[in-house]
Design an enzyme around this catalytic site. Structure first.
Site, PDB file in Angstrom:
ATOM      1  N   SER A   1       0.861  -1.194   0.000  1.00 52.91           N
ATOM      2  CA  SER A   1       0.000   0.000   0.000  1.00 52.91           C
ATOM      3  C   SER A   1       0.894   1.240   0.000  1.00 52.91           C
ATOM      4  CB  SER A   1      -0.845  -0.012   1.284  1.00 52.91           C
ATOM      5  OG  SER A   1      -1.530   1.209   1.441  1.00 52.91           O
TER       6      SER A   1
ATOM      7  N   TYR B   1      -1.567  -0.899  10.595  1.00 57.66           N
ATOM      8  CA  TYR B   1      -1.784  -1.230   9.181  1.00 57.66           C
ATOM      9  C   TYR B   1      -0.509  -0.948   8.387  1.00 57.66           C
ATOM     10  CZ  TYR B   1      -3.816  -1.176   4.473  1.00 57.66           C
ATOM     11  OH  TYR B   1      -4.085  -1.423   3.140  1.00 57.66           O
TER      12      TYR B   1
HETATM   13  N1  LIG Z   1      -8.560  -0.136  -1.674  1.00 59.28           N
HETATM   14  C1  LIG Z   1      -7.496   0.574  -1.379  1.00 59.28           C
HETATM   15  O1  LIG Z   1      -7.530   1.813  -1.402  1.00 59.28           O
HETATM   16  C2  LIG Z   1      -6.196  -0.115  -1.054  1.00 59.28           C
HETATM   17  C3  LIG Z   1      -5.042   0.660  -0.987  1.00 59.28           C
HETATM   18  C4  LIG Z   1      -3.839   0.048  -0.679  1.00 59.28           C
HETATM   19  C5  LIG Z   1      -3.787  -1.309  -0.473  1.00 59.28           C
HETATM   20  N2  LIG Z   1      -4.942  -2.058  -0.543  1.00 59.28           N
HETATM   21  C6  LIG Z   1      -4.832  -3.494  -0.306  1.00 59.28           C
HETATM   22  O2  LIG Z   1      -5.510  -4.170  -1.334  1.00 59.28           O
HETATM   23  C7  LIG Z   1      -5.885  -5.467  -0.877  1.00 59.28           C
HETATM   24  C8  LIG Z   1      -7.331  -5.740  -1.269  1.00 59.28           C
HETATM   25  O3  LIG Z   1      -8.181  -4.889  -0.513  1.00 59.28           O
HETATM   26  P1  LIG Z   1      -9.459  -4.161  -1.124  1.00 59.28           P
HETATM   27  O4  LIG Z   1      -9.178  -2.713  -1.119  1.00 59.28           O
HETATM   28  O5  LIG Z   1      -9.885  -4.820  -2.376  1.00 59.28           O
HETATM   29  O6  LIG Z   1     -10.519  -4.397   0.068  1.00 59.28           O
HETATM   30  P2  LIG Z   1     -11.823  -5.290   0.154  1.00 59.28           P
HETATM   31  O7  LIG Z   1     -12.790  -4.932  -0.918  1.00 59.28           O
HETATM   32  O8  LIG Z   1     -12.265  -5.176   1.576  1.00 59.28           O
HETATM   33  O9  LIG Z   1     -11.275  -6.757  -0.131  1.00 59.28           O
HETATM   34  C9  LIG Z   1     -10.514  -7.448   0.809  1.00 59.28           C
HETATM   35  C10 LIG Z   1     -10.453  -8.904   0.404  1.00 59.28           C
HETATM   36  O10 LIG Z   1      -9.650  -9.598   1.381  1.00 59.28           O
HETATM   37  C11 LIG Z   1     -10.339 -10.749   1.750  1.00 59.28           C
HETATM   38  N3  LIG Z   1     -10.024 -11.204   3.096  1.00 59.28           N
HETATM   39  C12 LIG Z   1     -10.051 -10.511   4.251  1.00 59.28           C
HETATM   40  N4  LIG Z   1      -9.771 -11.330   5.283  1.00 59.28           N
HETATM   41  C13 LIG Z   1      -9.549 -12.555   4.756  1.00 59.28           C
HETATM   42  C14 LIG Z   1      -9.224 -13.818   5.295  1.00 59.28           C
HETATM   43  N5  LIG Z   1      -9.054 -14.014   6.604  1.00 59.28           N
HETATM   44  N6  LIG Z   1      -9.087 -14.869   4.444  1.00 59.28           N
HETATM   45  C15 LIG Z   1      -9.283 -14.703   3.111  1.00 59.28           C
HETATM   46  N7  LIG Z   1      -9.576 -13.536   2.548  1.00 59.28           N
HETATM   47  C16 LIG Z   1      -9.726 -12.473   3.364  1.00 59.28           C
HETATM   48  C17 LIG Z   1     -11.825 -10.416   1.612  1.00 59.28           C
HETATM   49  O11 LIG Z   1     -12.552 -11.616   1.395  1.00 59.28           O
HETATM   50  P3  LIG Z   1     -13.553 -12.319   2.445  1.00 59.28           P
HETATM   51  O12 LIG Z   1     -14.008 -11.264   3.412  1.00 59.28           O
HETATM   52  O13 LIG Z   1     -14.644 -12.853   1.594  1.00 59.28           O
HETATM   53  O14 LIG Z   1     -12.736 -13.400   3.077  1.00 59.28           O
HETATM   54  C18 LIG Z   1     -11.826  -9.558   0.365  1.00 59.28           C
HETATM   55  O15 LIG Z   1     -11.922 -10.361  -0.775  1.00 59.28           O
HETATM   56  C19 LIG Z   1      -5.628  -5.470   0.625  1.00 59.28           C
HETATM   57  O16 LIG Z   1      -4.409  -6.130   0.890  1.00 59.28           O
HETATM   58  C20 LIG Z   1      -5.508  -3.990   0.964  1.00 59.28           C
HETATM   59  O17 LIG Z   1      -4.736  -3.769   2.109  1.00 59.28           O
HETATM   60  C21 LIG Z   1      -6.135  -1.487  -0.841  1.00 59.28           C
END
Ligand SMILES: NC(=O)c1ccc[n+]([C@@H]2O[C@H](COP(=O)([O-])OP(=O)(O)OC[C@H]3O[C@@H](n4cnc5c(N)ncnc54)[C@H](OP(=O)(O)O)[C@@H]3O)[C@@H](O)[C@H]2O)c1
Length: 248
Positions: free
Chosen positions: A143, A156
């Site tokens: 991130s 985080y």
């Molecule tokens: N969106 C942003 O602005 C942003 C910025 C920087 C980095 N990121 C990173 O991008 C990645 C994806 O996040 P996102 O933004 O797409 O958020 P999101 O829509 O909340 O998706 C998170 C995903 O992680 C999965 N997850 C959470 N806990 C889990 C577990 N114990 N086992 C398996 N899967 C799990 C969730 O699936 P289930 O709940 O169905 O298990 C979901 O598919 C993360 O690593 C986040 O830190 C996002």
């Protein structure tokens, strides 16, 4: 540019929403076979059906990345079903931000379990298969918070700094096995990530500006595709991107 994605078997954790789901859709459109891991099975099954309905190839495997056996099962199922794993996208993550002084220790534990140990379990599951074939690509998701630390994001950020450290260490070690390693650090991207913030003041603060600047998740999907779609001798190490409007 040639499309080297088309014949790849790509395992994606956190494929039930946000960045992981969009990457799955995009990579499948480019011809990849995608193996989708997450806990919300109804979501990944629906996504797999949607991909197959469009002529793509997808398989949904219920996965909890905090459980090593579950992550092993995800990768082993991909290998059993399709014969190999070409790419692991270690994407699952949670972001329950809060000030340290609130002592939301269970949320600290959760971030460490999902964001660090989950990534390590993915590496543990995929590495032996890739090493044996002397071919493979591990993509970890950090991130902008893995590059700088703001208030309310200490834990985080610590997990996302850790993802970068692990990626760097992995890269240094897997050269003899011809493996590629990429770390992608997104800025604000539209997803469900903010829903996991349960400290009201922090949630309110972020909701007051993040939705206004966040960019569509296809930005992330294109970065993933760019890293994968390189000739085998080209290893894209790091991608850091953010919305044009995002100041920090
Ligand atoms: N969106 C942003 O602005 C942003 C910025 C920087 C980095 N990121 C990173 O991008 C990645 C994806 O996040 P996102 O933004 O797409 O958020 P999101 O829509 O909340 O998706 C998170 C995903 O992680 C999965 N997850 C959470 N806990 C889990 C577990 N114990 N086992 C398996 N899967 C799990 C969730 O699936 P289930 O709940 O169905 O298990 C979901 O598919 C993360 O690593 C986040 O830190 C996002």
């Amino acid at each position: 540019m040639t499309n080297t994605i088309g014949n790849k078997i790509i395992v994606i954790t956190g494929a039930s929403s946000g960045l992981g789901a969009e990457a799955a859709r995009y990579l499948a459109e480019l011809g990849a076979t995608v193996v989708l891991g997450a806990r919300r099975t109804e979501r990944i099954k629906a996504l797999a059906e949607g991909i197959e309905a469009k002529g793509g190839k997808a398989l949904a495997v219920e996965t909890d990345v905090t459980d090593r056996a579950s992550v092993q099962n995800l990768v082993d199922t991909a290998v059993k079903t399709y014969g190999r794993i070409d790419v692991l996208l270690n994407n699952a993550g949670v972001m329950p931000l809060s000030p340290l002084e609130k002592l939301r220790v269970d949320e600290w534990d959760l971030m460490i379990d999902v964001n660090i140990k989950g990534v390590l379990y993915g590496i543990a599951a995929a590495l032996p298969h890739m090493k044996a074939r002397k071919s493979g690509h591990i993509i970890n998701v950090s991130s902008v918070a893995g590059h700088r630390v703001l208030e309310n994001s200490a834990v985080y950020s610590a997990t996302k700094f850790a993802v970068r450290a692990l990626s760097e260490g992995l890269r240094a070690e897997v050269k003899p096995y011809n493996l590629r390693t990429t770390v992608i650090s997104p800025g604000a991207v539209q997803s469900e990530l903010l829903d996991g913030i349960h400290d009201e003041a922090t949630a309110e603060q972020l909701r007051s500006f993040v939705p206004g600047i966040a960019i569509s998740a296809d930005s992330f999907a294109r970065c993933v595709a760019f890293a994968i779609n390189q000739p085998e001798e080209v290893d894209i190490n790091e991608i850091l991107f953010r919305p044009t409007k995002q100041p920090v």
